[in-house]
Design a protein around this motif. Structure first.
Motif, short mmCIF file in Angstrom:
data_model
loop_
_atom_site.label_atom_id
_atom_site.label_comp_id
_atom_site.label_asym_id
_atom_site.label_seq_id
_atom_site.Cartn_x
_atom_site.Cartn_y
_atom_site.Cartn_z
N ARG A 80 12.16 36.26 18.23
CA ARG A 80 11.13 37.55 18.71
C ARG A 80 11.75 38.28 19.97
NH1 ARG A 80 5.69 39.33 18.66
NH2 ARG A 80 5.15 37.55 17.32
N GLN A 81 11.93 37.59 21.10
CA GLN A 81 12.68 38.12 21.96
C GLN A 81 13.93 39.09 21.77
OE1 GLN A 81 13.13 34.43 24.36
NE2 GLN A 81 11.61 34.97 25.84
N GLU A 106 12.67 41.92 20.40
CA GLU A 106 11.95 42.94 21.33
C GLU A 106 13.18 43.73 22.23
OE1 GLU A 106 7.66 40.51 21.76
OE2 GLU A 106 9.12 40.03 23.27
N THR A 107 13.90 42.82 22.60
CA THR A 107 15.10 43.34 23.38
C THR A 107 15.79 44.61 22.74
OG1 THR A 107 15.51 41.38 24.40
CG2 THR A 107 17.11 42.90 24.68
N LEU A 126 14.60 46.55 20.38
CA LEU A 126 13.77 47.73 20.27
C LEU A 126 13.56 48.37 21.60
CD1 LEU A 126 10.95 46.00 17.76
CD2 LEU A 126 12.72 47.87 17.23
N ALA A 127 13.41 47.46 22.52
CA ALA A 127 13.51 48.16 24.11
C ALA A 127 14.63 49.17 24.26
CB ALA A 127 13.14 47.37 25.08
N ARG A 163 9.10 51.37 18.71
CA ARG A 163 8.02 50.64 18.85
C ARG A 163 7.81 50.16 17.21
NH1 ARG A 163 3.55 51.45 22.71
NH2 ARG A 163 4.79 52.56 24.20
N LEU A 181 6.02 43.81 14.54
CA LEU A 181 6.76 42.55 14.36
C LEU A 181 6.14 41.49 13.68
CD1 LEU A 181 8.48 42.09 17.85
CD2 LEU A 181 9.53 42.94 15.66
#
Ligand SMILES: NC(=O)c1ccc[n+]([C@@H]2O[C@H](COP(=O)([O-])OP(=O)(O)OC[C@H]3O[C@@H](n4cnc5c(N)ncnc54)[C@H](OP(=O)(O)O)[C@@H]3O)[C@@H](O)[C@H]2O)c1
Length: 322
Positions: free
Chosen positions: A224-225, A228-229, A231-232, A237, A240
């Protein structure tokens, strides 16, 4: 002879990690022979070294005679060959098991040192066929060349990688990204340049002969991280969506039929276990740090190549007015 004028044969030198290894060794002055299945397509390798320093020769790990020819006269051998999914005669046991043995036997016959790249998760008891064949390859290497250095990276990142880039590409065409197994699997992403440097140092004799190193980056990140990383970095956005392993395996059974599958059943099985540097490797210093390499953070590298997946209108040319 100055070791750096010596000849290194690299199997898998045409691949993602291979290009970095070729460059790292060529910069040190080694003569580099890249053994690949289609040397006619390996024109991208020539500029990685000086004139005549890097040459490509034909070899297929499934053809023992071609492996012996590629190793003849070499002082050092590096095996980077691996496959992520099976196609045709490219089966895990053939490439990562028997193929690894063929390279090790050829290196022993030539009196060359051997650096073998495996993967964290290599395990004879793994539910993943990829991981079992990696363990079989390690066993073959240890039996044949006991002094070989085995390097097991975690997942690699860098331009052209098969993880962050793959999911960044996917995020440009879909509103949702799957979190396989809920996104809890832990990785320790390693920068491809650091792992190539580790290979080069092992070739130079700066690793402990007969040791197995586990190579991870500075951070442990869950699936997940990682998403998220990524996508950032690309300013997108996405929803997930956790997908339990059993459902992911079912979906992968269909996706696995594609010529270049996004994910296969075997890869889902691989995700059922964490992919991080073990306590044993850390205690023994058999890590990037143990080789004198400070691991590079993903945050420093991801923006340098994932920017092209940014949402349209969000990319600012350097020096452009806000
Ligand atoms: N990428 C990662 O995240 C990661 C993580 C952990 C471990 N690893 C390991 O690191 C190594 C390098 O990975 P990579 O990402 O650079 O892989 P890659 O880009 O897919 O490169 C694989 C290489 O293997 C060669 N190859 C495949 N089948 C072959 C055969 N039958 N005979 C001879 N060569 C063959 C390919 O050469 P041609 O197709 O040009 O012949 C290519 O150069 C592999 O052992 C992999 O398992 C990678």
């Amino acid at each position: 002879m100055n070791d750096r004028a010596k000849l290194v044969t690299i199997f898998g030198g045409s691949g993602f990690l291979g290009r970095h290894v070729v460059r790292a060794l060529a910069r040190r002055g080694y003569r580099v022979r890249v053994a690949c299945r289609r040397p006619d397509l390996a024109f991208h390798l020539q500029p990685l070294g000086g004139v005549g320093q890097v040459m490509a020769v034909q070899a297929n790990l499934r053809n023992r005679a071609s492996v012996d020819r590629a190793v003849a006269g070499a002082d050092h051998v590096v095996n980077l060959v691996g496959i992520l999914y099976e196609t045709g005669r490219q089966r895990f046991p053939a490439i990562q098991g028997f193929g690894a043995r063929a390279v090790a036997e050829a290196a022993r016959a030539a009196g060359a040192t051997l650096v073998h790249v495996s993967a964290i998760g290599a395990d004879a008891d793994s539910p993943s066929s990829y991981a079992r064949s990696k363990a079989e390859g390690e066993r073959a290497v240890r039996e044949t060349v006991p002094g070989a250095v085995i390097l097991r990276p975690s997942i690699l990142f860098g331009p052209g990688d098969g993880f962050f880039e793959k999911f960044a590409g996917l995020s440009t065409i879909t509103p949702v990204l799957p979190l396989i197994g809920g996104g809890h699997t832990r990785f320790q992403p390693a920068y491809v340049g650091d792992v190539a440097e580790a290979v080069a140092r092992a070739v130079e004799g700066r690793a402990i002969a007969g040791a197995t190193y586990e190579l991870g980056g500075p951070e442990v990140m869950s699936f997940r991280q990682c998403m998220e990383t990524m996508l950032a970095v690309i300013h997108r956005r996405k929803l997930l969506v956790p997908v339990p392993f059993f459902l992911a395996r079912w979906k992968a059974a269909f996706l696995g039929l594609l010529p270049k599958p996004l994910v296969t059943v075997d890869q889902v099985r691989l995700l059922e276990r964490d992919n991080v540097v073990s306590g044993e490797a850390m205690a023994a210093g058999h890590t990037l740090a143990g080789l004198g390499i400070e691991p590079t953070a993903a945050a420093a590298i991801l923006p340098t190549y994932l920017w092209r997946f940014r949402k349209e209108g969000q990319f600012e040319m350097p020096g452009s007015m806000a």
